[in-house]
Design an enzyme around this catalytic site. Structure first.
Site, PDB file in Angstrom:
ATOM      1  N   LYS A  61      48.457  87.489  30.903  1.00 49.31           N
ATOM      2  CA  LYS A  61      47.347  87.724  31.830  1.00 49.31           C
ATOM      3  C   LYS A  61      47.835  88.001  33.249  1.00 49.31           C
ATOM      4  CE  LYS A  61      43.815  85.158  29.281  1.00 49.31           C
ATOM      5  NZ  LYS A  61      42.828  84.060  29.304  1.00 49.31           N
ATOM      6  N   LYS A  67      43.737  92.561  19.004  1.00 54.74           N
ATOM      7  CA  LYS A  67      42.536  91.764  18.826  1.00 54.74           C
ATOM      8  C   LYS A  67      41.363  92.357  19.619  1.00 54.74           C
ATOM      9  CE  LYS A  67      40.822  87.040  19.453  1.00 54.74           C
ATOM     10  NZ  LYS A  67      41.119  85.713  20.019  1.00 54.74           N
ATOM     11  N   LYS A  69      37.131  91.170  25.199  1.00 50.60           N
ATOM     12  CA  LYS A  69      36.266  91.536  26.320  1.00 50.60           C
ATOM     13  C   LYS A  69      37.052  92.231  27.423  1.00 50.60           C
ATOM     14  CE  LYS A  69      34.737  87.231  26.624  1.00 50.60           C
ATOM     15  NZ  LYS A  69      34.019  86.035  27.096  1.00 50.60           N
TER      16      LYS A  69
END
Length: 352
Positions: free
Chosen positions: A114, A207, A210
């Site tokens: 991230k 995967k 969002k």
């Protein structure tokens, strides 16, 4: 002392929940509320580890709550609340910041993913967020945590923190009446469900997420019939001239494997039966996948249409959503506050 079986899990209010959230977690949550004491949280403190526009965040918190209820979570059977209304999460997270070791956090792969190359500009919250996740779980002394594969490492950290706390304060824990020296349980991961890992419609090796830039990569719970149909129609397949012959052959073709898995999960059938549906419909159109996409669209609209309609209805009454959150938060505090008080006594803090 016997620790009651208790389930805790949650989702971030960042963007619309999607099919992967529904099949990978919420279907299982709904089933577990029939057999366990369940606590399901909208983890808004986790959401602000990266910048959120305040007005949009408030809307997202309510929308995720509405999605929980619309999908089948019952506020009377389960505790539904947003994390920031229960201060025990943040207080226990600080104590766990002092229990967890820096080396443990350095091994967390999600932070590296991230934060990317600009790690120095990442927030401290993003770095320490696994400790807050441990506090989310252990503030209720939860014994079972439904998680996706990508969160399993964080749950292992929660187990390490629980073990270290028990070891560090064993004498005080025993003195507090826990003769076995165990205050926090070792929470067990629960990784089951009809489709524990739903993949992107644009790349069967990634995967469904969002955070993926392309909205065409996922089916959102707020997508209408036309959007669902268009996304499935455009979903990536492959150039092979014939459908897979068996499950092993299916696994070697990730995009097709994903579509068959989604269809099987939504239809409530096995993956083998889903593959048979592909084989049976392979002659329907210009592509061998035309028939599969048709039946997948039909079942997706049938399952997700009522959920979307209920979310819209609930969002028309934000005061009622706030009432559900307030009630759930009060019930959550009733569990977490005494546990946190015991932790403070064990650690040696003075409280009123």
């Amino acid at each position: 002392m016997t620790i009651k079986e208790r389930v805790f899990s949650g989702m971030q209010p960042t963007g619309s929940l999607h099919l992967g959230n529904y099949l990978g977690a919420m279907v299982q949550w709904i089933q577990m509320q029939e057999t366990h004491e369940c606590i399901y949280c909208v983890v808004d403190l986790h959401a602000i580890t990266v910048w959120q526009e305040p007005k949009e965040l408030r809307h997202a918190i309510r929308q995720v709550t509405a999605a929980y209820i619309a999908s089948g979570l019952d506020p009377k059977k389960s505790i539904l609340f947003n994390q920031s209304q229960v201060s025990a999460h943040a207080e226990l997270a600080w104590i766990f910041n002092c229990v967890a070791r820096l080396g443990w956090l350095n091994r967390m792969t999600q932070f590296k993913e991230k934060a990317g190359k600009d790690r120095e500009n990442a927030s401290v919250g993003l770095y320490a967020y696994p400790n807050l996740m441990a506090a989310d779980i252990l503030a209720y002394r939860a014994t079972h945590v439904p998680v996706g594969e990508d969160q399993k490492q964080h749950l292992e950290l929660a187990r390490d923190i629980a073990q270290k706390f028990n070891n560090d304060f064993r004498e005080q824990i025993v003195a507090a009446g826990h003769e076995d020296g165990v205050f926090f349980p070792q929470p067990e991961p629960v990784i089951t469900g009809p489709a524990t890992r739903v993949m992107s419609l644009r790349d069967g090796t990634k995967k469904m997420s969002k955070s993926e830039p392309s909205d065409m990569s996922r089916i959102n719970l707020m997508d209408d019939t036309d959007k669902i149909a268009d996304k499935i129609k455009r979903a990536k397949t492959d150039m092979e001239p014939a459908p897979p012959t068996d499950i092993e052959a299916l696994k070697a073709r990730p995009e097709i494997d994903n579509l068959v898995g989604i269809y099987a999960a939504l239809a409530g059938i096995s993956k083998e039966e889903g593959l048979k549906a592909l084989q049976d419909t392979a002659s329907e159109g210009p592509s061998i996948f035309t028939g599969l996409k048709r039946v997948l669209t039909e079942v997706a609209v049938e399952k997700l249409g009522p959920i979307r309609a209920e979310i819209v209805r609930l969002m028309d009454d934000p005061a009622e959503i706030d009432r559900v959150l307030a009630d759930g938060s009060a019930r959550a505090r009733a569990i977490a506050v005494p546990i946190l008080a015991d932790v403070k006594d064990i650690v040696g803090l003075i409280r009123s």
